[in-house]
Design a protein around this motif. Structure first.
Motif, PDB file in Angstrom:
ATOM      1  N   LEU A   3       0.835  -1.213   0.000  1.00 27.23           N
ATOM      2  CA  LEU A   3       0.000   0.000   0.000  1.00 27.23           C
ATOM      3  C   LEU A   3       0.864   1.255   0.000  1.00 27.23           C
ATOM      4  O   LEU A   3       0.544   2.242  -0.678  1.00 27.23           O
ATOM      5  CB  LEU A   3      -0.916   0.001   1.225  1.00 27.23           C
ATOM      6  N   ALA A   4       1.959   1.228   0.763  1.00 33.28           N
ATOM      7  CA  ALA A   4       2.853   2.386   0.814  1.00 33.28           C
ATOM      8  C   ALA A   4       3.498   2.647  -0.544  1.00 33.28           C
ATOM      9  O   ALA A   4       3.670   3.811  -0.956  1.00 33.28           O
ATOM     10  CB  ALA A   4       3.924   2.185   1.879  1.00 33.28           C
ATOM     11  N   VAL A   5       3.875   1.582  -1.258  1.00 31.64           N
ATOM     12  CA  VAL A   5       4.418   1.746  -2.612  1.00 31.64           C
ATOM     13  C   VAL A   5       3.369   2.376  -3.526  1.00 31.64           C
ATOM     14  O   VAL A   5       3.672   3.274  -4.324  1.00 31.64           O
ATOM     15  CB  VAL A   5       4.879   0.381  -3.177  1.00 31.64           C
ATOM     16  N   GLY A   6       2.116   1.931  -3.382  1.00 31.87           N
ATOM     17  CA  GLY A   6       1.040   2.536  -4.161  1.00 31.87           C
ATOM     18  C   GLY A   6       0.858   4.011  -3.855  1.00 31.87           C
ATOM     19  O   GLY A   6       0.664   4.831  -4.759  1.00 31.87           O
ATOM     20  N   GLY A   7       0.943   4.368  -2.569  1.00 31.76           N
ATOM     21  CA  GLY A   7       0.819   5.776  -2.192  1.00 31.76           C
ATOM     22  C   GLY A   7       1.936   6.626  -2.753  1.00 31.76           C
ATOM     23  O   GLY A   7       1.701   7.729  -3.263  1.00 31.76           O
ATOM     24  N   ALA A   8       3.182   6.131  -2.668  1.00 32.14           N
ATOM     25  CA  ALA A   8       4.319   6.875  -3.216  1.00 32.14           C
ATOM     26  C   ALA A   8       4.192   7.044  -4.727  1.00 32.14           C
ATOM     27  O   ALA A   8       4.506   8.107  -5.280  1.00 32.14           O
ATOM     28  CB  ALA A   8       5.624   6.161  -2.866  1.00 32.14           C
ATOM     29  N   THR A   9       3.712   6.012  -5.410  1.00 35.14           N
ATOM     30  CA  THR A   9       3.537   6.090  -6.861  1.00 35.14           C
ATOM     31  C   THR A   9       2.479   7.125  -7.234  1.00 35.14           C
ATOM     32  O   THR A   9       2.663   7.926  -8.163  1.00 35.14           O
ATOM     33  CB  THR A   9       3.143   4.709  -7.417  1.00 35.14           C
ATOM     34  N   LEU A  10       1.355   7.115  -6.512  1.00 33.27           N
ATOM     35  CA  LEU A  10       0.292   8.090  -6.789  1.00 33.27           C
ATOM     36  C   LEU A  10       0.769   9.520  -6.556  1.00 33.27           C
ATOM     37  O   LEU A  10       0.441  10.427  -7.336  1.00 33.27           O
ATOM     38  CB  LEU A  10      -0.925   7.786  -5.911  1.00 33.27           C
ATOM     39  N   ALA A  65      15.738  18.371   0.888  1.00 31.16           N
ATOM     40  CA  ALA A  65      17.095  18.378   0.322  1.00 31.16           C
ATOM     41  C   ALA A  65      17.081  17.941  -1.140  1.00 31.16           C
ATOM     42  O   ALA A  65      17.718  18.575  -2.005  1.00 31.16           O
ATOM     43  CB  ALA A  65      18.004  17.469   1.143  1.00 31.16           C
ATOM     44  N   LEU A  66      16.350  16.859  -1.459  1.00 30.66           N
ATOM     45  CA  LEU A  66      16.306  16.375  -2.837  1.00 30.66           C
ATOM     46  C   LEU A  66      15.584  17.365  -3.751  1.00 30.66           C
ATOM     47  O   LEU A  66      16.006  17.587  -4.896  1.00 30.66           O
ATOM     48  CB  LEU A  66      15.611  15.014  -2.886  1.00 30.66           C
ATOM     49  N   ALA A  67      14.492  17.960  -3.252  1.00 34.86           N
ATOM     50  CA  ALA A  67      13.745  18.901  -4.084  1.00 34.86           C
ATOM     51  C   ALA A  67      14.537  20.176  -4.358  1.00 34.86           C
ATOM     52  O   ALA A  67      14.401  20.794  -5.422  1.00 34.86           O
ATOM     53  CB  ALA A  67      12.416  19.248  -3.408  1.00 34.86           C
ATOM     54  N   GLN A  68      15.383  20.582  -3.417  1.00 35.71           N
ATOM     55  CA  GLN A  68      16.136  21.823  -3.572  1.00 35.71           C
ATOM     56  C   GLN A  68      17.388  21.622  -4.417  1.00 35.71           C
ATOM     57  O   GLN A  68      17.743  22.496  -5.209  1.00 35.71           O
ATOM     58  CB  GLN A  68      16.529  22.362  -2.190  1.00 35.71           C
ATOM     59  N   TYR A  69      18.055  20.485  -4.268  1.00 40.69           N
ATOM     60  CA  TYR A  69      19.386  20.332  -4.872  1.00 40.69           C
ATOM     61  C   TYR A  69      19.477  19.199  -5.894  1.00 40.69           C
ATOM     62  O   TYR A  69      20.563  18.928  -6.410  1.00 40.69           O
ATOM     63  CB  TYR A  69      20.428  20.098  -3.776  1.00 40.69           C
ATOM     64  N   ALA A  70      18.383  18.518  -6.195  1.00 41.81           N
ATOM     65  CA  ALA A  70      18.414  17.420  -7.172  1.00 41.81           C
ATOM     66  C   ALA A  70      17.317  17.654  -8.210  1.00 41.81           C
ATOM     67  O   ALA A  70      16.405  18.468  -7.987  1.00 41.81           O
ATOM     68  CB  ALA A  70      18.217  16.076  -6.462  1.00 41.81           C
ATOM     69  N   PRO A  71      17.369  16.968  -9.340  1.00 42.24           N
ATOM     70  CA  PRO A  71      16.335  17.158 -10.367  1.00 42.24           C
ATOM     71  C   PRO A  71      15.015  16.509  -9.966  1.00 42.24           C
ATOM     72  O   PRO A  71      14.939  15.758  -8.991  1.00 42.24           O
ATOM     73  CB  PRO A  71      16.946  16.461 -11.591  1.00 42.24           C
ATOM     74  N   ALA A  72      13.979  16.803 -10.752  1.00 45.01           N
ATOM     75  CA  ALA A  72      12.636  16.229 -10.564  1.00 45.01           C
ATOM     76  C   ALA A  72      12.162  16.380  -9.118  1.00 45.01           C
ATOM     77  O   ALA A  72      11.973  15.386  -8.405  1.00 45.01           O
ATOM     78  CB  ALA A  72      12.621  14.765 -10.980  1.00 45.01           C
ATOM     79  N   PRO A  73      11.944  17.616  -8.648  1.00 45.66           N
ATOM     80  CA  PRO A  73      11.631  17.825  -7.222  1.00 45.66           C
ATOM     81  C   PRO A  73      10.352  17.147  -6.756  1.00 45.66           C
ATOM     82  O   PRO A  73      10.237  16.795  -5.577  1.00 45.66           O
ATOM     83  CB  PRO A  73      11.515  19.357  -7.104  1.00 45.66           C
ATOM     84  N   ARG A  74       9.371  16.938  -7.652  1.00 44.58           N
ATOM     85  CA  ARG A  74       8.102  16.323  -7.239  1.00 44.58           C
ATOM     86  C   ARG A  74       8.101  14.806  -7.380  1.00 44.58           C
ATOM     87  O   ARG A  74       7.102  14.165  -7.067  1.00 44.58           O
ATOM     88  CB  ARG A  74       6.937  16.909  -8.051  1.00 44.58           C
ATOM     89  N   VAL A  75       9.209  14.241  -7.841  1.00 44.39           N
ATOM     90  CA  VAL A  75       9.213  12.815  -8.151  1.00 44.39           C
ATOM     91  C   VAL A  75      10.328  12.052  -7.441  1.00 44.39           C
ATOM     92  O   VAL A  75      10.119  10.952  -6.922  1.00 44.39           O
ATOM     93  CB  VAL A  75       9.337  12.602  -9.682  1.00 44.39           C
ATOM     94  N   LEU A  76      11.543  12.632  -7.397  1.00 44.40           N
ATOM     95  CA  LEU A  76      12.721  11.876  -6.983  1.00 44.40           C
ATOM     96  C   LEU A  76      12.592  11.287  -5.577  1.00 44.40           C
ATOM     97  O   LEU A  76      12.972  10.137  -5.343  1.00 44.40           O
ATOM     98  CB  LEU A  76      13.965  12.760  -7.068  1.00 44.40           C
ATOM     99  N   CYS A  77      12.074  12.058  -4.618  1.00 47.31           N
ATOM    100  CA  CYS A  77      11.993  11.547  -3.242  1.00 47.31           C
ATOM    101  C   CYS A  77      11.079  10.325  -3.165  1.00 47.31           C
ATOM    102  O   CYS A  77      11.344   9.381  -2.404  1.00 47.31           O
ATOM    103  CB  CYS A  77      11.526  12.640  -2.288  1.00 47.31           C
ATOM    104  N   TYR A  78      10.017  10.290  -3.976  1.00 49.29           N
ATOM    105  CA  TYR A  78       9.116   9.134  -3.967  1.00 49.29           C
ATOM    106  C   TYR A  78       9.765   7.921  -4.644  1.00 49.29           C
ATOM    107  O   TYR A  78       9.467   6.774  -4.276  1.00 49.29           O
ATOM    108  CB  TYR A  78       7.803   9.489  -4.657  1.00 49.29           C
ATOM    109  N   VAL A  79      10.630   8.170  -5.626  1.00 49.41           N
ATOM    110  CA  VAL A  79      11.369   7.073  -6.244  1.00 49.41           C
ATOM    111  C   VAL A  79      12.301   6.432  -5.210  1.00 49.41           C
ATOM    112  O   VAL A  79      12.399   5.197  -5.113  1.00 49.41           O
ATOM    113  CB  VAL A  79      12.170   7.574  -7.465  1.00 49.41           C
TER     114      VAL A  79
END
Length: 383
Positions: free
Chosen positions: A66-73, A138-152
């Protein structure tokens, strides 16, 4: 458990990004958070007893899926509906797996020390929830894809745990019939239960504000758009709460609650002062102090409930305790969101923190005489 709840904190510093992209108000931010709390409250009494019936392993794996599903959504969200759906999946995941993982901890504790296992579970919950906003910021500020990378990153960790960690959890050890746990408090312990539940509600109401609106409040007053600052202003509170709990374990539950009330009031007051002294060290100091208070107050409340709960109805008492805690976590931030729509975010947050300080001082005054102070009225309303 830490990785599971880490994902629930990832959206916190990204709300400003979502607001800019999807164009919604501060009220919607609080409603998105309330969806998470609401689904968690519904899942707790359903999935807690299920772990006894089918074993912690199966329920934990289901929660991780379920948590994987939430992160994907959340990673794929292209509007407010996607945020609601992702947070609902996260609430179901935590509600389903937290009981099973706690049961696994109790069984895995070498000496069978339930209090130690519960303390480890509490530290994992607070620590994971605190690291989530900091990682996402940290990932959203200094890495690409701020709305996606942390969930990946979160999805990768969850899948690794589902494949390697979950199989080590115990399976079913006895045939137990599944029956949802009714939140129920025996009449003999209702007064001390209300004292502990009120303390937990107050501690998590303050934490909920820091996990929803405080990042925007802090960045607005500091006139910065740094998402790492937004993550620090919220995640540092629960990370501090996790760090102080081992040190506070040596205190009695009553002393821990009193110290927590003082620190919660002080931390909230420091945060209010940010309006007149806009400097970065001030909100971080307020977060650390409030986090210390949150950790001590919640730990003291949990210990009191564990002490007073009868063995025959422990599940119902703990279910009622967490239902009160999560409802109190959701409702105040919705009120603050409604108020922010009319008077603005900064005055609304200041008003909530002022109420929280007053409530802490009233509870501290009441605890000096007895565990709970009741107004003389037919409904026995606790302070």
């Amino acid at each position: 458990m830490a990785v599971l709840v880490l994902g629930t904190g990832l959206p916190t510093p990204l709300y400003a990004v979502y607001q800019a992209r999807f164009g919604f108000s501060d009220l919607v931010v609080t409603l998105v958070f309330a969806v998470y709390c609401g689904t968690l409250v519904l899942a707790l009494p359903l999935f807690g007893p299920l772990a006894d019936a089918v074993g912690p392993r199966r329920v934990a794996v289901f929660g991780l899926v379920l948590a994987v599903g939430g992160a994907t959504l959340l990673a794929l969200a292209d509007g407010v509906g996607g945020l609601y759906a992702g947070r609902a999946f996260q609430g179901l995941a935590v509600g389903a797996a937290s009981g099973a993982l706690t049961a696994g901890l109790v069984r895995a504790e070498p000496d069978g020390d339930r209090e130690r296992a519960s303390a480890v579970a509490s530290i994992a919950l607070c620590g994971g929830a605190g690291l989530g906003p900091m990682l996402a910021g940290a990932l959203a500020q200094y890495a690409p894809a701020p709305r996606v990378l942390c969930y990946v990153v979160e999805t990768g960790l969850l899948l690794a745990l589902a494949l390697s960690g979950a199989p080590t959890l115990p399976g079913r050890t006895a045939r137990v019939r599944w029956r949802p746990a009714r939140p129920r408090v025996p009449a003999a312990i209702r007064r001390p239960f209300l004292a502990a539940a009120s303390m937990s509600a107050l501690a998590w109401a303050v934490a909920a504000l820091f996990l929803t609106l405080t990042p925007a409040y802090t960045t607005s007053l500091l006139r910065t758009h740094d998402l790492l600052v937004a993550g620090l202003s919220s995640g540092l509170l629960l990370l501090t709460a996790a760090c102080v709990q081992p040190a506070g374990a040596r205190l009695g539950q009553r002393r821990a609650r009193r110290a927590g009330l003082v620190l919660l009031a002080l931390g909230s007051t420091i945060t209010i002062c940010l309006r007149w002294i806009p400097s970065l060290p001030l909100p971080l100091a307020g977060v650390v102090v409030a986090g210390s208070g949150q950790g001590l107050a919640f730990m003291g409340a949990v210990r009191q409930v564990n002490e007073i709960a009868p063995d025959g109805s422990r599940a119902g008492v703990l279910s009622a305790f967490y239902v009160v805690t999560y409802v109190a976590e959701a409702l105040p931030v919705i009120v603050v969101g409604l108020l922010a729509n009319h008077v603005g975010l900064e005055p609304a947050v200041d008003a909530f923190l002022a109420v929280a300080v007053t409530a802490c001082l009233c509870a501290l005054f009441a605890s000096r005489g007895q565990a709970t102070f009741f107004i003389r009225n037919p409904y026995r309303v606790p302070w």
